[in-house]
Design a protein around this motif. Structure first.
Motif, PDB file in Angstrom:
ATOM      1  N   GLU A 158      -9.007  -3.150   9.011  1.00  0.00           N
ATOM      2  CA  GLU A 158      -9.512  -1.974   8.295  1.00  0.00           C
ATOM      3  C   GLU A 158      -8.397  -1.006   7.949  1.00  0.00           C
ATOM      4  N   GLN A 159      -7.382  -0.946   8.802  1.00  0.00           N
ATOM      5  CA  GLN A 159      -6.266  -0.023   8.597  1.00  0.00           C
ATOM      6  C   GLN A 159      -4.997  -0.687   9.114  1.00  0.00           C
ATOM      7  N   ILE A 160      -3.982  -0.752   8.289  1.00  0.00           N
ATOM      8  CA  ILE A 160      -2.691  -1.302   8.662  1.00  0.00           C
ATOM      9  C   ILE A 160      -1.664  -0.185   8.559  1.00  0.00           C
ATOM     10  N   ILE A 161      -0.826  -0.089   9.570  1.00  0.00           N
ATOM     11  CA  ILE A 161       0.269   0.883   9.563  1.00  0.00           C
ATOM     12  C   ILE A 161       1.569   0.086   9.542  1.00  0.00           C
ATOM     13  N   VAL A 162       2.387   0.322   8.541  1.00  0.00           N
ATOM     14  CA  VAL A 162       3.639  -0.405   8.376  1.00  0.00           C
ATOM     15  C   VAL A 162       4.780   0.463   8.887  1.00  0.00           C
ATOM     16  N   LEU A 163       5.566  -0.107   9.804  1.00  0.00           N
ATOM     17  CA  LEU A 163       6.725   0.595  10.353  1.00  0.00           C
ATOM     18  C   LEU A 163       7.998  -0.067   9.856  1.00  0.00           C
ATOM     19  N   ASN A 164       8.991   0.749   9.603  1.00  0.00           N
ATOM     20  CA  ASN A 164      10.315   0.272   9.247  1.00  0.00           C
ATOM     21  C   ASN A 164      11.318   1.165   9.956  1.00  0.00           C
ATOM     22  N   ASN A 165      12.106   0.579  10.845  1.00  0.00           N
ATOM     23  CA  ASN A 165      13.063   1.347  11.643  1.00  0.00           C
ATOM     24  C   ASN A 165      12.393   2.500  12.393  1.00  0.00           C
ATOM     25  N   GLY A 166      11.205   2.243  12.917  1.00  0.00           N
ATOM     26  CA  GLY A 166      10.503   3.246  13.712  1.00  0.00           C
ATOM     27  C   GLY A 166       9.777   4.318  12.923  1.00  0.00           C
ATOM     28  N   GLU A 167       9.806   4.235  11.598  1.00  0.00           N
ATOM     29  CA  GLU A 167       9.127   5.225  10.758  1.00  0.00           C
ATOM     30  C   GLU A 167       7.965   4.580  10.014  1.00  0.00           C
ATOM     31  N   ILE A 168       6.885   5.327   9.858  1.00  0.00           N
ATOM     32  CA  ILE A 168       5.748   4.845   9.085  1.00  0.00           C
ATOM     33  C   ILE A 168       6.112   4.890   7.604  1.00  0.00           C
ATOM     34  N   VAL A 169       6.043   3.723   6.959  1.00  0.00           N
ATOM     35  CA  VAL A 169       6.380   3.650   5.529  1.00  0.00           C
ATOM     36  C   VAL A 169       5.169   3.292   4.673  1.00  0.00           C
ATOM     37  N   THR A 219       0.453   2.990   4.891  1.00  0.00           N
ATOM     38  CA  THR A 219      -0.824   2.816   5.579  1.00  0.00           C
ATOM     39  C   THR A 219      -1.868   2.403   4.550  1.00  0.00           C
ATOM     40  N   GLY A 220      -2.811   1.602   4.994  1.00  0.00           N
ATOM     41  CA  GLY A 220      -3.888   1.178   4.110  1.00  0.00           C
ATOM     42  C   GLY A 220      -4.360  -0.217   4.452  1.00  0.00           C
ATOM     43  N   THR A 221      -5.129  -0.798   3.551  1.00  0.00           N
ATOM     44  CA  THR A 221      -5.593  -2.168   3.699  1.00  0.00           C
ATOM     45  C   THR A 221      -4.550  -3.105   3.106  1.00  0.00           C
ATOM     46  N   HIS A 222      -4.726  -4.383   3.318  1.00  0.00           N
ATOM     47  CA  HIS A 222      -3.786  -5.363   2.771  1.00  0.00           C
ATOM     48  C   HIS A 222      -3.653  -5.237   1.245  1.00  0.00           C
ATOM     49  N   PRO A 223      -4.784  -5.226   0.507  1.00  0.00           N
ATOM     50  CA  PRO A 223      -4.639  -5.093  -0.958  1.00  0.00           C
ATOM     51  C   PRO A 223      -3.956  -3.792  -1.377  1.00  0.00           C
ATOM     52  N   GLU A 224      -4.283  -2.702  -0.687  1.00  0.00           N
ATOM     53  CA  GLU A 224      -3.652  -1.417  -1.021  1.00  0.00           C
ATOM     54  C   GLU A 224      -2.151  -1.463  -0.779  1.00  0.00           C
ATOM     55  N   LEU A 225      -1.760  -2.006   0.363  1.00  0.00           N
ATOM     56  CA  LEU A 225      -0.338  -2.053   0.710  1.00  0.00           C
ATOM     57  C   LEU A 225       0.445  -3.011  -0.182  1.00  0.00           C
ATOM     58  N   MET A 226      -0.207  -4.063  -0.629  1.00  0.00           N
ATOM     59  CA  MET A 226       0.463  -4.974  -1.559  1.00  0.00           C
ATOM     60  C   MET A 226       0.828  -4.255  -2.853  1.00  0.00           C
ATOM     61  N   LYS A 227       0.043  -3.262  -3.224  1.00  0.00           N
ATOM     62  CA  LYS A 227       0.304  -2.494  -4.448  1.00  0.00           C
ATOM     63  C   LYS A 227       1.261  -1.333  -4.222  1.00  0.00           C
ATOM     64  N   THR A 228       1.191  -0.703  -3.030  1.00  0.00           N
ATOM     65  CA  THR A 228       1.873   0.580  -2.842  1.00  0.00           C
ATOM     66  C   THR A 228       3.066   0.573  -1.890  1.00  0.00           C
ATOM     67  N   CYS A 229       3.246  -0.482  -1.101  1.00  0.00           N
ATOM     68  CA  CYS A 229       4.291  -0.447  -0.065  1.00  0.00           C
ATOM     69  C   CYS A 229       5.256  -1.622  -0.232  1.00  0.00           C
ATOM     70  N   GLU A 230       6.442  -1.310  -0.680  1.00  0.00           N
ATOM     71  CA  GLU A 230       7.448  -2.342  -0.930  1.00  0.00           C
ATOM     72  C   GLU A 230       7.797  -3.116   0.341  1.00  0.00           C
ATOM     73  N   THR A 231       7.937  -2.427   1.465  1.00  0.00           N
ATOM     74  CA  THR A 231       8.273  -3.088   2.739  1.00  0.00           C
ATOM     75  C   THR A 231       7.197  -4.095   3.107  1.00  0.00           C
ATOM     76  N   TYR A 232       5.943  -3.693   3.015  1.00  0.00           N
ATOM     77  CA  TYR A 232       4.838  -4.586   3.357  1.00  0.00           C
ATOM     78  C   TYR A 232       4.798  -5.783   2.406  1.00  0.00           C
ATOM     79  N   ARG A 233       4.954  -5.514   1.146  1.00  0.00           N
ATOM     80  CA  ARG A 233       4.910  -6.556   0.131  1.00  0.00           C
ATOM     81  C   ARG A 233       6.017  -7.594   0.405  1.00  0.00           C
ATOM     82  N   GLU A 234       7.206  -7.139   0.750  1.00  0.00           N
ATOM     83  CA  GLU A 234       8.314  -8.046   1.059  1.00  0.00           C
ATOM     84  C   GLU A 234       7.988  -8.932   2.259  1.00  0.00           C
TER      85      GLU A 234
END
Length: 170
Positions: free
Chosen positions: A139-150, A152-167
């Motif tokens: 329901e909610q995914i939080i993506v961390l990169n080097n200890g920082e939140i980069v 938040t959202g669902t898988h489809p949302e993050l695929m569109k909005t978060c480069e780190t998650y998409r990679e």
């Protein structure tokens, strides 16, 4: 937080099911007893009922035939499933899974995630993982990169909005 009284710590323990990557199993106890100890010591359940519930949980995670084996006799994936069974048997309102599916092959991971969904019901699950497949339907995914939140959202949302998650996902 300061020091907690013993009864406060006990109350917190009864509300959490925790599974860590390094298993935290008792080497001197067989698989069945590794599960029953959670019920007897934390939940105060009698020996016979605890053993019945533990056997059901071992079946649920695919270890029904391993009840008499000790952790040293189990593979890494089997140890992880045993640790998961120990958390599930308590039926707590909150689960914390810290990269505890990493030793499983993808087929076993998928089967276990399906069982987890059924077993945990309305409980809150906090999952720390590096496998996108493990949390893809969260329901909610939080993506961390080097200890920082980069992100938040669902898988489809993050695929569109978060480069780190998409990679990571690709």
């Amino acid at each position: 937080l300061g020091r907690m009284h013993r009864h406060q710590l006990h109350r917190i323990r009864t509300r959490l099911g925790m599974v860590f990557q390094d298993f935290n199993l008792f080497d001197h106890l067989n698989a069945l007893d590794n599960i029953t100890i959670a019920l007897r010591k934390v939940k105060g359940i009698g020996k016979i009922e605890a053993a019945e519930r533990a056997r059901l949980e071992l079946e649920q995670v695919g270890l029904g035939d391993k009840a008499d084996l000790y952790p040293a006799q189990l593979s890494g994936g089997q140890k992880q499933r045993l640790a998961i069974a120990r958390a599930l048997v308590k039926k707590p309102p909150i689960y914390i899974f810290d990269d505890c599916l990493s030793a499983l092959d993808f087929k076993t991971d998928l089967a276990l995630r399906k069982a987890l969904k059924k077993e945990t019901g309305e409980s809150t699950m906090i999952i720390v993982t590096q496998r996108v497949a493990t949390i893809k339907n969260a329901e909610q995914i939080i993506v961390l990169n080097n200890g920082e939140i980069v992100g938040t959202g669902t898988h489809p949302e993050l695929m569109k909005t978060c480069e780190t998650y998409r990679e990571i996902a690709l």
